[in-house]
Design an enzyme around this catalytic site. Sequence first.
Site, PDB file in Angstrom:
ATOM      1  N   SER A 220       0.821  -1.208   0.000  1.00  0.00           N
ATOM      2  CA  SER A 220       0.000   0.000   0.000  1.00  0.00           C
ATOM      3  C   SER A 220       0.855   1.258   0.000  1.00  0.00           C
ATOM      4  O   SER A 220       1.819   1.373   0.754  1.00  0.00           O
ATOM      5  CB  SER A 220      -0.915   0.025   1.224  1.00  0.00           C
ATOM      6  OG  SER A 220      -1.562   1.291   1.289  1.00  0.00           O
ATOM      7  N   GLU A 279      -8.778   5.899  -9.074  1.00  0.00           N
ATOM      8  CA  GLU A 279      -9.240   6.354  -7.757  1.00  0.00           C
ATOM      9  C   GLU A 279      -9.160   7.873  -7.736  1.00  0.00           C
ATOM     10  O   GLU A 279      -8.079   8.438  -7.577  1.00  0.00           O
ATOM     11  CB  GLU A 279      -8.358   5.756  -6.639  1.00  0.00           C
ATOM     12  CG  GLU A 279      -8.563   4.255  -6.454  1.00  0.00           C
ATOM     13  CD  GLU A 279      -7.814   3.698  -5.238  1.00  0.00           C
ATOM     14  OE1 GLU A 279      -7.140   4.484  -4.545  1.00  0.00           O
ATOM     15  OE2 GLU A 279      -7.918   2.489  -4.996  1.00  0.00           O
TER      16      GLU A 279
HETATM   17 ZN   LIG Z   1      -5.766   5.710  -0.959  1.00  0.00          ZN
END
Ligand SMILES: [Zn+2]
Length: 308
Positions: A220, A279
């Site tokens: 991440s 995103e």
């Molecule tokens: Zn994010």
Amino acid sequence: MMEFNRFNHNKKSNRTWIVLSIIVFIIVLAAGSWIGYNGWNVNRSIDNLVAVWNSENKGGEGEMIPTGGDPTETPEVPERQQAEPEPVPEAPKQPEEKPEVTPPQEKPSEDVKTPVQPEQTIDHGGYIEGVKIPKEPTYINGVLIANKKNPLPQDFAPGENKEAREAFDKMAAEAKLSGFELVAFSTYRSFDYQTTLYNRYVEKDGQEAADRYSARPGFSEHQTGLAFDIGEKNFEQYWADSEFGNTPAGQWVAENAHKYGFILRYPEGKEEITGYMHESWHFRYVGEGIARDVYIKGITLEEYLNIQ
Ligand SMILES: [Zn+2]
């Protein structure tokens, strides 16, 4: 008598002419055939003729230049220098003069030379199969990178980046003047927190779906402390939602974030490169210089760092 003699003489000279013509015809025919045999390359025909002549006279190693082969492949220069002491004046052979250029042996030898590439197996989540969590984070040109090919160490825990937070606060203050109250609803996430989060998503939607919107632990970008998920206060329904990009606040962020050092990290149509679907809320702090470049060029961080 005179007449007869002249007639005789004429006849004689006529016969000479006929014989001469036949000889000339044979020479022309032979030359034509020879040049044709040598692929209609006059230079090569002359070279070969000289080579044959030399080999017959010296009983030596006069080599004929092959008609079909590629001149660049034949080591003809040293061989001919052996066969004939004086250099041939018209040396360079033009490949474009040859009618057929495909040397028959080139393909197989190329196949043999091609090294066997160790293939990376990419699993359904876009991760390289068997990829290990490293001991050190990856910096490329001084930029910390975290993606599906470059995970972070488990103990890499820098916390939220101060410089990024300051930049965000500056941007939020500016957005407020335009009537948008920006919120960074998710920034730094530790390895352990990402583990909890990812496992929860897998349980809910299955691993294949979870891999499209959530990173596995270590992969991440939020673990860098430089990733900011941005939304608008009182519009929680658009937080981490693709619709955020269509809201006025989302559009303002998309157009202005680079001025504060943030880039839209996972743009539309770049899923193949970034490994993640679009995103509209996920921004990454890279500093103003890089952010401006990335924004103007309309590229991803991977493309900017040339690591796709
Ligand atoms: Zn994010």
